[in-house]
Design an enzyme around this catalytic site. Sequence first.
Site, PDB file in Angstrom:
ATOM      1  CE  LYS A 271     -97.247  35.825 -13.653  1.00 22.43           C
ATOM      2  NZ  LYS A 271     -96.227  34.804 -13.281  1.00 22.43           N
ATOM      3  N   GLY A 272    -101.115  40.017  -9.588  1.00 26.88           N
ATOM      4  CA  GLY A 272    -101.543  40.119  -8.194  1.00 26.88           C
ATOM      5  C   GLY A 272    -103.036  40.263  -7.958  1.00 26.88           C
TER       6      GLY A 272
ATOM      7  CD  GLU B  55    -102.152  47.210  -9.010  1.00 25.28           C
ATOM      8  OE1 GLU B  55    -102.253  45.974  -8.818  1.00 25.28           O
ATOM      9  OE2 GLU B  55    -101.057  47.761  -9.169  1.00 25.28           O
ATOM     10  CG  ASP B  56    -101.809  43.374  -6.137  1.00 29.49           C
ATOM     11  OD1 ASP B  56    -101.644  44.563  -6.505  1.00 29.49           O
ATOM     12  OD2 ASP B  56    -100.913  42.518  -6.219  1.00 29.49           O
TER      13      ASP B  56
ATOM     14  CG  ASP C  12     -95.306  48.975  -1.524  1.00 26.38           C
ATOM     15  OD1 ASP C  12     -95.270  49.501  -0.419  1.00 26.38           O
ATOM     16  OD2 ASP C  12     -94.360  48.279  -1.961  1.00 26.38           O
TER      17      ASP C  12
ATOM     18  CE  LYS D 100     -97.121  46.490   1.680  1.00 23.48           C
ATOM     19  NZ  LYS D 100     -95.815  46.024   1.167  1.00 23.48           N
TER      20      LYS D 100
ATOM     21  CG  PHE E 240     -93.533  41.261   1.126  1.00 23.20           C
ATOM     22  CD1 PHE E 240     -93.455  42.076   0.012  1.00 23.20           C
ATOM     23  CD2 PHE E 240     -93.718  39.901   0.954  1.00 23.20           C
ATOM     24  CE1 PHE E 240     -93.557  41.553  -1.268  1.00 23.20           C
ATOM     25  CE2 PHE E 240     -93.824  39.360  -0.332  1.00 23.20           C
ATOM     26  CZ  PHE E 240     -93.743  40.191  -1.437  1.00 23.20           C
ATOM     27  CB  VAL E 241     -99.272  41.131   2.853  1.00 22.63           C
ATOM     28  CG1 VAL E 241     -99.258  41.842   4.198  1.00 22.63           C
ATOM     29  CG2 VAL E 241     -99.603  42.108   1.733  1.00 22.63           C
TER      30      VAL E 241
ATOM     31  CG  ASP F 217     -95.679  36.914  -6.196  1.00 21.06           C
ATOM     32  OD1 ASP F 217     -96.053  38.114  -6.263  1.00 21.06           O
ATOM     33  OD2 ASP F 217     -94.595  36.518  -6.657  1.00 21.06           O
TER      34      ASP F 217
ATOM     35  NE  ARG G 123     -98.582  35.119  -8.584  1.00 22.91           N
ATOM     36  CZ  ARG G 123     -98.169  36.382  -8.627  1.00 22.91           C
ATOM     37  NH1 ARG G 123     -98.895  37.332  -8.122  1.00 22.91           N
ATOM     38  NH2 ARG G 123     -97.014  36.689  -9.198  1.00 22.91           N
TER      39      ARG G 123
HETATM   40  P1  IMP Z   1     -96.173  49.974  -6.029  1.00 18.86           P
HETATM   41  O1  IMP Z   1     -95.918  50.393  -7.457  1.00 18.86           O
HETATM   42  O2  IMP Z   1     -94.935  50.105  -5.188  1.00 18.86           O
HETATM   43  O3  IMP Z   1     -97.357  50.695  -5.408  1.00 18.86           O
HETATM   44  O4  IMP Z   1     -96.433  48.421  -6.018  1.00 18.86           O
HETATM   45  C1  IMP Z   1     -97.483  47.840  -6.607  1.00 18.86           C
HETATM   46  C2  IMP Z   1     -97.231  46.377  -6.861  1.00 18.86           C
HETATM   47  O5  IMP Z   1     -96.178  45.809  -6.062  1.00 18.86           O
HETATM   48  C3  IMP Z   1     -98.475  45.607  -6.481  1.00 18.86           C
HETATM   49  O6  IMP Z   1     -99.373  45.544  -7.555  1.00 18.86           O
HETATM   50  C4  IMP Z   1     -97.928  44.254  -6.080  1.00 18.86           C
HETATM   51  O7  IMP Z   1     -97.862  43.393  -7.194  1.00 18.86           O
HETATM   52  C5  IMP Z   1     -96.543  44.537  -5.565  1.00 18.86           C
HETATM   53  N1  IMP Z   1     -96.547  44.579  -4.078  1.00 18.86           N
HETATM   54  C6  IMP Z   1     -96.507  45.678  -3.296  1.00 18.86           C
HETATM   55  N2  IMP Z   1     -96.538  45.346  -1.980  1.00 18.86           N
HETATM   56  C7  IMP Z   1     -96.593  43.996  -1.942  1.00 18.86           C
HETATM   57  C8  IMP Z   1     -96.649  43.043  -0.868  1.00 18.86           C
HETATM   58  O8  IMP Z   1     -96.676  43.363   0.337  1.00 18.86           O
HETATM   59  N3  IMP Z   1     -96.719  41.734  -1.247  1.00 18.86           N
HETATM   60  C9  IMP Z   1     -96.707  41.311  -2.533  1.00 18.86           C
HETATM   61  N4  IMP Z   1     -96.654  42.169  -3.562  1.00 18.86           N
HETATM   62  C10 IMP Z   1     -96.603  43.504  -3.279  1.00 18.86           C
END
Ligand code: IMP
Length: 180
Positions: free
Chosen positions: A48-49, A104-105, A108, A137, A158-159, A165, A171
């Site tokens: 959803k991000g 993508e939002d 991380d 990040k 964490f944002v 969210d 959101r």
């Molecule tokens: P990754 O697989 O760890 O790179 O994470 C990707 C997903 O984790 C993103 O699409 C977000 O939905 C969620 N996410 C990662 N960091 C944050 C944050 O700081 N706030 C909210 N959602 C996050």
Amino acid sequence: MNNLDKDINDLKILIPEKDIQNKLIELAEKIEVSFPKDEDVFVICVLKGSVMFCADLVKHLKHNVQMEFIRISSYGHETKSSNNLQAIDLTLPNLTDKNVLIVEDIIDTGLTARFLTDLFKIKHLPKKLLFVSLLNKKSARQIEIEPDFYGFEIDDKFVVGYGLDYKGYFRNLPYIGYFP
Ligand code: IMP
């Protein structure tokens, strides 16, 4: 009453709305020139991000765009990535030989980006695949992966806001914020 343990009054703005809106124009210009001029582009909104980012970004694209939506979850209700991706809905049309932009939002750990990139390359065989993320990040990365384009590099905090969210909340904020 709700079960939310964060108060919006404590939220600090990290990226103001105006900066996000300006960045969309910059990103759209880079994306525009990266796809063949007269060809359609399939934009994949990762729910959803990325709902806000994707919806605003496509308004600036001059290509003929088709929007598709997939849903993945990795955080659950925590503020740390669970390393446990849940592909909730990956239903897509045939994208073989198509121009595809994954939106993508945030990247991380990089696990979601890796999963999506591999999935599209192996299963969908697009003509051209590009990946854009609003936030990056870099210092939180667990695997080596970089998007083709990103809006802002942020620290490993964490944002929330602008689609992102905490426990399903925040959101709807037009800016990106964090809880100090
Ligand atoms: P990754 O697989 O760890 O790179 O994470 C990707 C997903 O984790 C993103 O699409 C977000 O939905 C969620 N996410 C990662 N960091 C944050 C944050 O700081 N706030 C909210 N959602 C996050």
